[in-house]
Write a protein that holds these residues in place. Sequence first.
Motif, PDB file in Angstrom:
ATOM      1  N   LEU A  16       0.834  -1.205   0.000  1.00 48.10           N
ATOM      2  CA  LEU A  16       0.000   0.000   0.000  1.00 48.10           C
ATOM      3  C   LEU A  16       0.871   1.258   0.000  1.00 48.10           C
ATOM      4  N   GLU A  17       1.938   1.244   0.814  1.00 47.72           N
ATOM      5  CA  GLU A  17       2.841   2.398   0.864  1.00 47.72           C
ATOM      6  C   GLU A  17       3.563   2.604  -0.465  1.00 47.72           C
ATOM      7  N   ASP A  18       3.942   1.502  -1.106  1.00 52.38           N
ATOM      8  CA  ASP A  18       4.593   1.597  -2.420  1.00 52.38           C
ATOM      9  C   ASP A  18       3.655   2.204  -3.454  1.00 52.38           C
ATOM     10  N   LEU A  19       2.388   1.772  -3.397  1.00 53.38           N
ATOM     11  CA  LEU A  19       1.384   2.321  -4.326  1.00 53.38           C
ATOM     12  C   LEU A  19       1.180   3.814  -4.073  1.00 53.38           C
ATOM     13  N   TYR A  20       1.171   4.180  -2.794  1.00 54.05           N
ATOM     14  CA  TYR A  20       1.008   5.580  -2.421  1.00 54.05           C
ATOM     15  C   TYR A  20       2.166   6.419  -2.958  1.00 54.05           C
ATOM     16  N   GLU A  21       3.402   5.904  -2.840  1.00 54.73           N
ATOM     17  CA  GLU A  21       4.568   6.617  -3.343  1.00 54.73           C
ATOM     18  C   GLU A  21       4.514   6.768  -4.868  1.00 54.73           C
ATOM     19  N   LYS A  22       4.072   5.702  -5.548  1.00 51.22           N
ATOM     20  CA  LYS A  22       3.934   5.762  -7.009  1.00 51.22           C
ATOM     21  C   LYS A  22       2.906   6.816  -7.416  1.00 51.22           C
ATOM     22  N   LEU A  23       1.825   6.868  -6.633  1.00 54.14           N
ATOM     23  CA  LEU A  23       0.762   7.843  -6.903  1.00 54.14           C
ATOM     24  C   LEU A  23       1.293   9.263  -6.738  1.00 54.14           C
ATOM     25  N   LYS A  24       2.063   9.476  -5.662  1.00 48.91           N
ATOM     26  CA  LYS A  24       2.626  10.809  -5.431  1.00 48.91           C
ATOM     27  C   LYS A  24       3.582  11.206  -6.552  1.00 48.91           C
ATOM     28  N   GLU A  25       4.367  10.240  -7.022  1.00 46.56           N
ATOM     29  CA  GLU A  25       5.298  10.504  -8.132  1.00 46.56           C
ATOM     30  C   GLU A  25       4.533  10.872  -9.399  1.00 46.56           C
ATOM     31  N   SER A  26       3.454  10.145  -9.651  1.00 44.44           N
ATOM     32  CA  SER A  26       2.629  10.427 -10.835  1.00 44.44           C
ATOM     33  C   SER A  26       2.021  11.825 -10.747  1.00 44.44           C
ATOM     34  N   GLN A  27       1.592  12.194  -9.540  1.00 45.35           N
ATOM     35  CA  GLN A  27       1.010  13.523  -9.356  1.00 45.35           C
ATOM     36  C   GLN A  27       2.061  14.603  -9.586  1.00 45.35           C
ATOM     37  N   LYS A  28       3.274  14.366  -9.094  1.00 48.06           N
ATOM     38  CA  LYS A  28       4.342  15.352  -9.268  1.00 48.06           C
ATOM     39  C   LYS A  28       4.655  15.573 -10.743  1.00 48.06           C
ATOM     40  N   LYS A  29       4.599  14.493 -11.527  1.00 48.74           N
ATOM     41  CA  LYS A  29       4.917  14.588 -12.956  1.00 48.74           C
ATOM     42  C   LYS A  29       3.943  15.509 -13.697  1.00 48.74           C
ATOM     43  N   VAL A  30       2.667  15.466 -13.294  1.00 46.28           N
ATOM     44  CA  VAL A  30       1.678  16.302 -14.001  1.00 46.28           C
ATOM     45  C   VAL A  30       1.584  17.699 -13.399  1.00 46.28           C
ATOM     46  N   ALA A  31       2.192  17.906 -12.215  1.00 45.23           N
ATOM     47  CA  ALA A  31       2.185  19.237 -11.598  1.00 45.23           C
ATOM     48  C   ALA A  31       3.297  20.073 -12.230  1.00 45.23           C
ATOM     49  N   ASP A  32       2.994  20.660 -13.376  1.00 41.00           N
ATOM     50  CA  ASP A  32       4.013  21.375 -14.151  1.00 41.00           C
ATOM     51  C   ASP A  32       4.243  22.801 -13.652  1.00 41.00           C
ATOM     52  N   VAL A  33       3.443  23.237 -12.684  1.00 44.64           N
ATOM     53  CA  VAL A  33       3.580  24.598 -12.164  1.00 44.64           C
ATOM     54  C   VAL A  33       3.132  24.590 -10.702  1.00 44.64           C
ATOM     55  N   THR A  34       3.715  25.485  -9.908  1.00 50.18           N
ATOM     56  CA  THR A  34       3.309  25.523  -8.490  1.00 50.18           C
ATOM     57  C   THR A  34       2.230  26.572  -8.282  1.00 50.18           C
ATOM     58  N   PHE A  35       1.436  26.356  -7.257  1.00 50.99           N
ATOM     59  CA  PHE A  35       0.353  27.282  -6.903  1.00 50.99           C
ATOM     60  C   PHE A  35       0.928  28.664  -6.587  1.00 50.99           C
ATOM     61  N   GLU A  36       2.064  28.677  -5.849  1.00 44.74           N
ATOM     62  CA  GLU A  36       2.692  29.938  -5.461  1.00 44.74           C
ATOM     63  C   GLU A  36       3.141  30.748  -6.678  1.00 44.74           C
ATOM     64  N   SER A  37       3.710  30.057  -7.682  1.00 48.97           N
ATOM     65  CA  SER A  37       4.199  30.789  -8.869  1.00 48.97           C
ATOM     66  C   SER A  37       3.044  31.348  -9.690  1.00 48.97           C
ATOM     67  N   VAL A  38       1.959  30.601  -9.764  1.00 52.24           N
ATOM     68  CA  VAL A  38       0.785  31.068 -10.520  1.00 52.24           C
ATOM     69  C   VAL A  38       0.188  32.314  -9.868  1.00 52.24           C
ATOM     70  N   CYS A  39       0.201  32.334  -8.530  1.00 48.78           N
ATOM     71  CA  CYS A  39      -0.434  33.445  -7.795  1.00 48.78           C
ATOM     72  C   CYS A  39       0.546  34.542  -7.405  1.00 48.78           C
ATOM     73  N   SER A  40       1.802  34.442  -7.875  1.00 48.02           N
ATOM     74  CA  SER A  40       2.824  35.414  -7.450  1.00 48.02           C
ATOM     75  C   SER A  40       2.465  36.844  -7.867  1.00 48.02           C
ATOM     76  N   GLY A  41       1.752  36.997  -8.967  1.00 46.38           N
ATOM     77  CA  GLY A  41       1.387  38.335  -9.439  1.00 46.38           C
ATOM     78  C   GLY A  41       0.149  38.910  -8.775  1.00 46.38           C
ATOM     79  N   VAL A  42      -0.520  38.109  -7.977  1.00 47.56           N
ATOM     80  CA  VAL A  42      -1.733  38.577  -7.298  1.00 47.56           C
ATOM     81  C   VAL A  42      -1.336  39.487  -6.139  1.00 47.56           C
ATOM     82  N   SER A  43      -2.013  40.619  -6.008  1.00 48.96           N
ATOM     83  CA  SER A  43      -1.676  41.542  -4.923  1.00 48.96           C
ATOM     84  C   SER A  43      -2.105  40.969  -3.577  1.00 48.96           C
ATOM     85  N   ASP A  44      -1.398  41.378  -2.526  1.00 49.99           N
ATOM     86  CA  ASP A  44      -1.723  40.911  -1.182  1.00 49.99           C
ATOM     87  C   ASP A  44      -3.121  41.366  -0.800  1.00 49.99           C
ATOM     88  N   VAL A  45      -3.807  40.505  -0.079  1.00 49.75           N
ATOM     89  CA  VAL A  45      -5.152  40.849   0.383  1.00 49.75           C
ATOM     90  C   VAL A  45      -5.019  41.682   1.658  1.00 49.75           C
TER      91      VAL A  45
END
Length: 347
Positions: A16-45
């Motif tokens: 189960l842990e091995d499957l979980y690690e594989k899943l996390k790796e697969s997710q990382k591969k499709v995460a081509d951009v970070t949330f922080e970088s996308v929102c870096s131009g947004v002004s502070d609230v």
Amino acid sequence: MPPKADAETLELRKELEDLYEKLKESQKKVADVTFESVCSGVSDVPKPKLSTKRLMKGHINKVNSVHYSGDSKHCVTGSLDGKLIIWDTFTGNKVQVIPLRSAWVMSVAYASSGNYVACGGMDNMCTVYDLNNRDSSGAAKLVRELAGYEGFLSSCRFLEDKKILTGSGDMKICMWDLETGRKTVDFPAHNGDVVSISLSSDGNTYVTGSVDKTCRLWDVRDQKPKQTFFGHESDVNSVYFHPSGQAFVTCSEDKTARLFDIRSDQQVALFEPPNKTSGFTSCGLSLSGRHLFCGSDDNYVHMWDTLKTQHTGMLSGHENRITSLSVAPNGLAFATCSWDQNVRVWG
């Protein structure tokens, strides 16, 4: 025989842990951009300027749960003093006090129509009251006692006046028809206690959090999870749907809160307090989704800017652990309750 069973369990756990690690790796591969970088131009609230608008006193023991009605005016609280109290949050006055058959209440729910409230806890039962009808003692009439759980009732939410969804310590989700008092749906939902349920604004989907460290997305018409979300390292104590319906926030015993995006099928933001000393018990979002609020074991409400993932402050007032937080549907206020026996409305 027992050693063989232990070895088999260890092998399955490793698989189960091995499957979980594989899943996390697969997710990382499709995460081509970070949330922080996308929102870096947004002004502070601007920093939220919130304060206690109402301090509501009436319970004489720990208050474990609070939930708003659909009118954004009334809320219900459940306490270990064996009472439900219906409050007018505009005035801070009690509208009704409902004596319970069991004092061990852990969860309350207010139907959005304002006609019914429900509660349950260590009595392994969900009890529903009609606020428009009174019994011989003058209290709201008990209309249903929904029994049949093999564990405590941890969460309940009305889908409509005559339908309620419940999660419990026996790892199950149940749906009930309140006209007949019968279960219409009953299935194992997690590998641990179901702790929290949040409905989407359209009422067609809901998300659950569990002590198995995962969250799951469900369709009310189906009994199989549409998606399972990983990331937390301890019990997920609370889940809350983003107003857009495309994401949800969570908070956990692991002293973090997180934002999960449904379309990308993974966690996109992590929210940590300045000092990671206490776990979080409850969470909610502003109507825009820009502000995240989390009640904590440290007696404070912590706040973040969800786009910048910045901690924007803490609200003080409670003198003991905050157990539950409920945002008014109109977004103008939220209520918290605590082991200090008090209920506060913030705005």
